[in-house]
Scaffold this active site. Structure first.
Site, PDB file in Angstrom:
ATOM      1  N   CYS B 179      -3.081   2.825  -3.436  1.00  0.00           N
ATOM      2  CA  CYS B 179      -2.584   4.133  -3.055  1.00  0.00           C
ATOM      3  C   CYS B 179      -3.330   4.680  -1.846  1.00  0.00           C
ATOM      4  O   CYS B 179      -3.313   4.048  -0.802  1.00  0.00           O
ATOM      5  CB  CYS B 179      -2.528   5.100  -4.213  1.00  0.00           C
ATOM      6  N   ARG B 180      -3.979   5.842  -1.984  1.00  0.00           N
ATOM      7  CA  ARG B 180      -4.457   6.529  -0.778  1.00  0.00           C
ATOM      8  C   ARG B 180      -5.834   6.110  -0.317  1.00  0.00           C
ATOM      9  O   ARG B 180      -6.179   6.292   0.853  1.00  0.00           O
ATOM     10  CB  ARG B 180      -4.469   8.037  -1.006  1.00  0.00           C
TER      11      ARG B 180
END
Lengths: 224, 224
Positions: B179-180
DNA sequence: TTATTAATCAATAAATTAATTGAATAATTG
DNA sequence: CAATTATTCAATTAATTTATTGATTAATAA
């Protein structure tokens, strides 16, 4: 500060707390001083131009987030950087500021650069020239910091005494001056002063802490 | 703030200003969001759970110290990270906090680690396994962020929809979720959920911004 | 031109932070 | 044990920062 809820928020709060500890000019000053070596509250307070109580509180802020550690030694409480990670964080902060803040660029160009038109000497360069005995290494920091650790073969002449003690710098010598770090003014001033007095001098890129952190050899003592 | 006097003090003030911009959980959150790609004020405000006015002010703080830049595109003002230096500074901040702040360690062990007992997959590892076609790469970020850039061959199933859309993950597939960034909860949760549903899943070390900054290939679009 | 939308600005109240002062504590020395 | 020294603590005041609210500006669309 509202109660942190998610683990994500908690993490961000912690990261922010570290940044907050860095978000103060006097505290950055203290960190640079401690990067030179372990030191008592009174010592750093004097060097940073802070009252003892004020310095003590700033040091505690830094300790709370783990950027510095302390130990008692008799009457004194000796503070030092937690470890070399902190140097890297400070370097990253400087790098970002240097590249993105116009004002820093202005200061570097206007003040620092003007004082030192020539490129600084890299660490590897200096290592080579030291090995070949081609260079006089000049440490222009105050004696306490020199005593806590310095480059091998370096001579300690604090900037303030440079004019008075010029005779200790061999004439015709190729001088490389260094001090606390990449933007430490002392070395800039020293190089400027030496050149004005007809000497050949250049500045080491960054300072003693970076030299030590790079794993290069270091000497202690000889300061008393 | 007293008028800065010496160039040294001025420099420290500038460095402190950058640190100050980082010294706020919501702003760190915004930086992580912008690290995924350019985005308008309303978008990041919603994603970070801030009011638009508040997000706007935080973004301006970040812009003032050069950590982010903005451009107008019609009605919108699009913000993005100034450049990859900023990622490095954030990484250094995380690293220091991780090593020195006890609370971070506690969170990592307690929450993040428990959710993912196995080692994360390194970038190089994933590159190899992608080349050999041995892996299903799962992007669990919201679609806007996926659209702004993602790993080649990755499938976007936002964490919230993972249960509902499990059939899109081939049975028996070797899943790597990302993800981030290194502490982004989405990938942790996704891996935990997939395992609970009997799948084989691991987490990529850190996230999309680090992948891109490492110079690895990236795809855009396919988000509409 | 008038709406509409996206973002910023301005004003406020609450919370935090910074530096100062003087008192309190802790370790040593006489 | 009293005095000294180094540091920390506590209380104060001034300054800064935060989030909120509602008004304002800028660009586009009807």
């Amino acid at each position: 500060m509202p109660e942190p809820i998610s683990p994500k928020q908690s993490m961000l709060e912690q990261f922010a707390a570290v940044a907050k500890a860095l978000a103060s000019a006097p505290r950055l000053d203290l960190l640079e001083l401690l990067a030179q070596g372990e030191r008592g509250v009174e010592g750093v307070a004097a060097a940073a131009g802070l009252s003892v109580a004020n310095a003590s509180q700033h040091l505690q802020v830094l300790r709370r987030v783990g950027l510095v550690v302390s130990r008692k030694a008799g009457l004194q409480v000796l503070y030092s950087l937690a470890d070399d990670d902190v140097l890297e964080l400070l370097a990253a902060l400087r790098r970002t500021a240097e590249r993105h803040v116009a004002e820093v660029d202005r200061l570097v160009r206007g003040y620092f650069h003007e004082k030192d038109a020539l490129e600084p000497v890299s660490r590897q360069d200096l290592v080579r020239r030291m090995r070949d005995g081609l260079v006089t290494v000049l440490d222009v920091r105050p004696p306490e910091e020199y005593a806590a650790g310095h480059l091998p073969t370096s001579v300690n002449i604090p900037l303030k005494e440079l004019h008075r003690r010029l005779d200790e710098v061999p004439e015709g010598a190729d001088v490389v001056a260094y001090c606390r770090g990449p933007y430490c003014v002392l070395a800039f001033e020293a190089v400027a002063a030496l050149r004005q007095m007809g000497r050949t001098a250049r500045r080491l890129e960054d300072g003693f802490p970076e030299w030590r952190a790079a794993g290069l050899p270091v000497e202690k003592g000889t300061g008393a």
